[in-house]
Scaffold this active site. Structure first.
Site, PDB file in Angstrom:
ATOM      1  N   ARG A   1     -24.444  99.827 -65.254  1.00 34.58           N
ATOM      2  CA  ARG A   1     -24.827 101.229 -65.448  1.00 34.58           C
ATOM      3  C   ARG A   1     -25.240 101.493 -66.888  1.00 34.58           C
ATOM      4  O   ARG A   1     -26.172 102.256 -67.141  1.00 34.58           O
ATOM      5  CB  ARG A   1     -23.619 102.093 -65.058  1.00 34.58           C
ATOM      6  CG  ARG A   1     -23.700 103.557 -65.325  1.00 34.58           C
ATOM      7  CD  ARG A   1     -24.273 104.281 -64.117  1.00 34.58           C
ATOM      8  NE  ARG A   1     -23.938 105.702 -64.133  1.00 34.58           N
ATOM      9  CZ  ARG A   1     -24.512 106.594 -64.941  1.00 34.58           C
ATOM     10  NH1 ARG A   1     -25.440 106.215 -65.784  1.00 34.58           N
ATOM     11  NH2 ARG A   1     -24.166 107.851 -64.882  1.00 34.58           N
TER      12      ARG A   1
ATOM     13  N   TYR B   1     -24.925 122.298 -52.553  1.00 36.17           N
ATOM     14  CA  TYR B   1     -25.505 121.848 -53.831  1.00 36.17           C
ATOM     15  C   TYR B   1     -26.889 122.459 -54.054  1.00 36.17           C
ATOM     16  O   TYR B   1     -27.254 122.818 -55.172  1.00 36.17           O
ATOM     17  CB  TYR B   1     -25.592 120.314 -53.870  1.00 36.17           C
ATOM     18  CG  TYR B   1     -24.232 119.665 -54.006  1.00 36.17           C
ATOM     19  CD1 TYR B   1     -23.633 119.519 -55.253  1.00 36.17           C
ATOM     20  CD2 TYR B   1     -23.529 119.219 -52.883  1.00 36.17           C
ATOM     21  CE1 TYR B   1     -22.378 118.933 -55.385  1.00 36.17           C
ATOM     22  CE2 TYR B   1     -22.279 118.642 -53.002  1.00 36.17           C
ATOM     23  CZ  TYR B   1     -21.708 118.505 -54.257  1.00 36.17           C
ATOM     24  OH  TYR B   1     -20.469 117.938 -54.389  1.00 36.17           O
TER      25      TYR B   1
ATOM     26  N   ARG C   1     -17.323 103.531 -60.916  1.00 37.68           N
ATOM     27  CA  ARG C   1     -16.936 103.374 -62.316  1.00 37.68           C
ATOM     28  C   ARG C   1     -15.593 102.682 -62.552  1.00 37.68           C
ATOM     29  O   ARG C   1     -15.315 102.269 -63.667  1.00 37.68           O
ATOM     30  CB  ARG C   1     -16.930 104.741 -63.006  1.00 37.68           C
ATOM     31  CG  ARG C   1     -18.330 105.156 -63.402  1.00 37.68           C
ATOM     32  CD  ARG C   1     -18.356 106.548 -63.970  1.00 37.68           C
ATOM     33  NE  ARG C   1     -18.026 107.519 -62.935  1.00 37.68           N
ATOM     34  CZ  ARG C   1     -17.961 108.834 -63.136  1.00 37.68           C
ATOM     35  NH1 ARG C   1     -18.154 109.318 -64.339  1.00 37.68           N
ATOM     36  NH2 ARG C   1     -17.692 109.656 -62.138  1.00 37.68           N
TER      37      ARG C   1
ATOM     38  N   ASP D   1     -26.828 108.365 -53.066  1.00 34.66           N
ATOM     39  CA  ASP D   1     -26.073 109.617 -53.154  1.00 34.66           C
ATOM     40  C   ASP D   1     -26.564 110.568 -52.071  1.00 34.66           C
ATOM     41  O   ASP D   1     -27.703 110.470 -51.616  1.00 34.66           O
ATOM     42  CB  ASP D   1     -26.236 110.263 -54.527  1.00 34.66           C
ATOM     43  CG  ASP D   1     -25.152 111.310 -54.746  1.00 34.66           C
ATOM     44  OD1 ASP D   1     -24.010 110.933 -55.057  1.00 34.66           O
ATOM     45  OD2 ASP D   1     -25.434 112.507 -54.546  1.00 34.66           O
TER      46      ASP D   1
ATOM     47  N   ARG E   1     -16.521 105.251 -52.118  1.00 35.65           N
ATOM     48  CA  ARG E   1     -16.885 105.054 -53.539  1.00 35.65           C
ATOM     49  C   ARG E   1     -16.388 103.722 -54.070  1.00 35.65           C
ATOM     50  O   ARG E   1     -15.996 103.618 -55.239  1.00 35.65           O
ATOM     51  CB  ARG E   1     -16.335 106.180 -54.419  1.00 35.65           C
ATOM     52  CG  ARG E   1     -16.963 107.535 -54.194  1.00 35.65           C
ATOM     53  CD  ARG E   1     -18.177 107.730 -55.089  1.00 35.65           C
ATOM     54  NE  ARG E   1     -18.890 108.941 -54.731  1.00 35.65           N
ATOM     55  CZ  ARG E   1     -18.845 110.069 -55.422  1.00 35.65           C
ATOM     56  NH1 ARG E   1     -18.125 110.135 -56.507  1.00 35.65           N
ATOM     57  NH2 ARG E   1     -19.531 111.107 -55.017  1.00 35.65           N
TER      58      ARG E   1
HETATM   59  O1  1CP Z   1     -19.142 105.098 -51.641  1.00 34.71           O
HETATM   60  C1  1CP Z   1     -19.943 104.398 -52.310  1.00 34.71           C
HETATM   61  O2  1CP Z   1     -19.551 103.465 -53.035  1.00 34.71           O
HETATM   62  C2  1CP Z   1     -21.421 104.646 -52.119  1.00 34.71           C
HETATM   63  C3  1CP Z   1     -22.076 105.532 -53.022  1.00 34.71           C
HETATM   64  C4  1CP Z   1     -21.884 107.045 -53.005  1.00 34.71           C
HETATM   65  C5  1CP Z   1     -21.593 107.952 -51.949  1.00 34.71           C
HETATM   66  C6  1CP Z   1     -21.264 107.630 -50.516  1.00 34.71           C
HETATM   67  C7  1CP Z   1     -22.071 107.819 -54.160  1.00 34.71           C
HETATM   68  C8  1CP Z   1     -22.365 107.276 -55.491  1.00 34.71           C
HETATM   69  N1  1CP Z   1     -21.991 109.149 -53.821  1.00 34.71           N
HETATM   70  C9  1CP Z   1     -21.684 109.270 -52.476  1.00 34.71           C
HETATM   71  C10 1CP Z   1     -21.526 110.504 -51.695  1.00 34.71           C
HETATM   72  C11 1CP Z   1     -21.409 111.815 -52.376  1.00 34.71           C
HETATM   73  N2  1CP Z   1     -22.053 112.269 -53.485  1.00 34.71           N
HETATM   74  C12 1CP Z   1     -20.629 112.882 -51.851  1.00 34.71           C
HETATM   75  C13 1CP Z   1     -19.849 112.827 -50.555  1.00 34.71           C
HETATM   76  C14 1CP Z   1     -18.553 112.127 -50.700  1.00 34.71           C
HETATM   77  C15 1CP Z   1     -17.572 112.785 -51.629  1.00 34.71           C
HETATM   78  O3  1CP Z   1     -17.121 113.938 -51.348  1.00 34.71           O
HETATM   79  O4  1CP Z   1     -17.218 112.139 -52.645  1.00 34.71           O
HETATM   80  C16 1CP Z   1     -20.774 113.971 -52.721  1.00 34.71           C
HETATM   81  C17 1CP Z   1     -20.125 115.336 -52.595  1.00 34.71           C
HETATM   82  C18 1CP Z   1     -21.687 113.588 -53.766  1.00 34.71           C
HETATM   83  C19 1CP Z   1     -22.204 114.447 -54.876  1.00 34.71           C
HETATM   84  C20 1CP Z   1     -22.009 113.856 -56.211  1.00 34.71           C
HETATM   85  N3  1CP Z   1     -22.532 112.663 -56.618  1.00 34.71           N
HETATM   86  C21 1CP Z   1     -21.274 114.395 -57.296  1.00 34.71           C
HETATM   87  C22 1CP Z   1     -20.599 115.747 -57.328  1.00 34.71           C
HETATM   88  C23 1CP Z   1     -19.202 115.687 -56.784  1.00 34.71           C
HETATM   89  C24 1CP Z   1     -18.552 117.079 -56.781  1.00 34.71           C
HETATM   90  O5  1CP Z   1     -17.317 117.111 -56.955  1.00 34.71           O
HETATM   91  O6  1CP Z   1     -19.246 118.091 -56.622  1.00 34.71           O
HETATM   92  C25 1CP Z   1     -21.369 113.472 -58.368  1.00 34.71           C
HETATM   93  C26 1CP Z   1     -20.721 113.583 -59.731  1.00 34.71           C
HETATM   94  C27 1CP Z   1     -22.148 112.375 -57.907  1.00 34.71           C
HETATM   95  C28 1CP Z   1     -22.537 111.175 -58.701  1.00 34.71           C
HETATM   96  C29 1CP Z   1     -22.204 109.856 -58.119  1.00 34.71           C
HETATM   97  N4  1CP Z   1     -22.565 109.408 -56.841  1.00 34.71           N
HETATM   98  C30 1CP Z   1     -22.137 108.118 -56.668  1.00 34.71           C
HETATM   99  C31 1CP Z   1     -21.463 107.717 -57.867  1.00 34.71           C
HETATM  100  C32 1CP Z   1     -20.872 106.356 -58.106  1.00 34.71           C
HETATM  101  C33 1CP Z   1     -21.518 108.799 -58.774  1.00 34.71           C
HETATM  102  C34 1CP Z   1     -21.006 108.822 -60.203  1.00 34.71           C
HETATM  103  C35 1CP Z   1     -22.188 108.610 -61.102  1.00 34.71           C
HETATM  104  C36 1CP Z   1     -21.943 107.761 -62.290  1.00 34.71           C
HETATM  105  O7  1CP Z   1     -21.827 106.530 -62.217  1.00 34.71           O
HETATM  106  O8  1CP Z   1     -21.943 108.350 -63.362  1.00 34.71           O
END
Ligand code: 1CP
Length: 356
Positions: free
Chosen positions: A45, A162, A36, A82, A32
């Site tokens: 964003r 999910y 943010r 994502d 990540r």
């Molecule tokens: O790593 C990076 O910088 C690349 C982008 C990336 C990756 C690899 C994002 C952007 N998401 C992910 C993977 C991801 N998404 C996972 C696997 C890794 C982990 O466990 O963190 C999972 C479970 C998600 C699902 C997801 N996406 C959630 C739910 C999390 C949960 O606790 O259930 C959420 C809130 C997101 C949104 C998201 N994805 C990425 C970002 C930067 C964001 C936040 C969105 C925003 O800017 O508001």
């Protein structure tokens, strides 16, 4: 120009570590890393309608992918997208609700699979492949010849949670109930995800991704038998499907919270490297995992958030244990959005300055 200096510049420490070659420095990137905690991310964003809009905009997504590279010169860029674009591209309704997280139109039973279709899969994901191409161009045009581009996907178990829960979950009750009560029906969901995830990964490599990471964030919910069935076996299937097309593409598996199941996972899936969560003791990992394959991890993201002496000490402990073998420095999970930039800079300086 083929001077020794130019050759050195073209080496990619991240790919070298994954290929068990000597490295010119300890490669590092953060899960990540685009997100943010970066003011430039928040600014971009703010001008977009929502997260998905940004993920499907090849210019904006490329820009966001490049932000941590320009600011910190990480050794790898990770595609900004994502894991939930896969169910979305299969036709499952998906939105990211601000302050809540992902919301999907939940599958209540395996029969609900007939609401999904693979017909538009690659069309919906076309902008993601475009982003991959744009990032490769940007890396090369901006002189980041030593930085590799990682493509990624969620692993079937985590993505299925999910799809079935309809969003984030604490206990994965519906998913686990379905897996125990109707394993054949649940298998149909996992098998579809195996096939489409492999296709998605292959298409990312076609577009220019130089390594892949498979995120399996919620495997700690499973007992050892279910872990074998819904994590190890599907991951191994995805890896073999990708390897049929790209035998040499490095694939990092990240089964967060797998604990002792890491051992069967690294032995049976065919992954190139193991992404480690922060709960794994680094001396155990050095002895039991790094002797088999390159490892990546595993600084606690909350230690990075806290900073100070504890941060330096934790980094030193990881490096003392793991820098002697094939290793990529990373966090044990995604960076927290409140992490001060100064702490990220402190961590990078500590890793870059480490003398074994
Ligand atoms: O790593 C990076 O910088 C690349 C982008 C990336 C990756 C690899 C994002 C952007 N998401 C992910 C993977 C991801 N998404 C996972 C696997 C890794 C982990 O466990 O963190 C999972 C479970 C998600 C699902 C997801 N996406 C959630 C739910 C999390 C949960 O606790 O259930 C959420 C809130 C997101 C949104 C998201 N994805 C990425 C970002 C930067 C964001 C936040 C969105 C925003 O800017 O508001």
């Amino acid at each position: 120009m083929n001077t020794p200096d130019a050759n050195k510049q073209n080496a990619k420490p991240f790919l070298d570590a994954l290929n068990k070659k000597p490295v010119s420095r300890i490669p590092m990137w953060f899960m990540r890393q685009a997100g943010r905690y970066l003011p430039e991310y928040r600014e971009l964003r703010a001008g977009k309608n929502g997260f998905l809009d940004m993920a499907y905009d090849p210019v904006a997504a490329c820009e966001v992918t490049m932000q941590p590279i320009r600011r910190f010169h990480m050794d790898a860029a990770i595609l900004f997208s994502d894991i939930l674009v896969v169910p979305h591209a299969l036709g499952q309704h998906l939105e990211f609700v601000p302050g809540v997280g992902p919301k999907l139109d939940a599958l209540d039973c395996p029969g609900d699979l007939n609401r999904l279709s693979r017909d538009n899969f690659h069309t919906v994901l076309g902008p993601v492949y475009e982003t991959v191409k744009n990032v490769r161009t940007a890396l090369s045009e901006e002189g980041f010849d030593d930085v590799a581009l990682i493509g990624f996907a969620g692993s079937p178990w985590t993505v299925a949670t999910y799809m079935i829960e309809g969003g984030s979950s604490r206990d994965f009750l519906k998913t686990k109930e379905m897996a125990y009560r109707d394993p054949d029906g649940f298998s149909a969901i996992i098998d579809l995800l195996v096939e489409m995830t492999a296709e998605y990964c292959i298409a990312q490599v076609d577009a220019g991704a130089q390594a892949l990471q498979l995120f399996d964030s919620w495997v700690s919910a499973l007992d050892a038998d279910q872990f074998g069935r819904w994590v190890t076996r599907p991951t191994s299937d995805i890896v073999s499907r990708i390897r049929k097309v790209y035998p040499d593409i490095p694939i990092i598996g990240f089964p967060k919270g797998a604990g002792i199941n890491y051992l069967s996972y690294v032995d049976q899936t065919g992954i190139t490297a193991a992404g480690m969560d922060s709960s794994l003791p680094v001396d155990w990992a050095a002895e039991n995992l790094q002797t088999r394959l390159p490892v990546q991890g595993n600084l606690d993201p909350f230690c990075l958030l806290a900073g100070g002496q504890a941060l330096d000490d934790a980094i030193d402990r990881i490096l003392q244990n793991l820098s002697g073998g094939p290793f990529v420095f990373n966090l044990g999970h995604g960076i927290n959005k409140d992490t001060p930039i100064a702490h990220v800079e402190q961590a990078i300086a500590r890793v870059r300055g480490f003398k074994p």
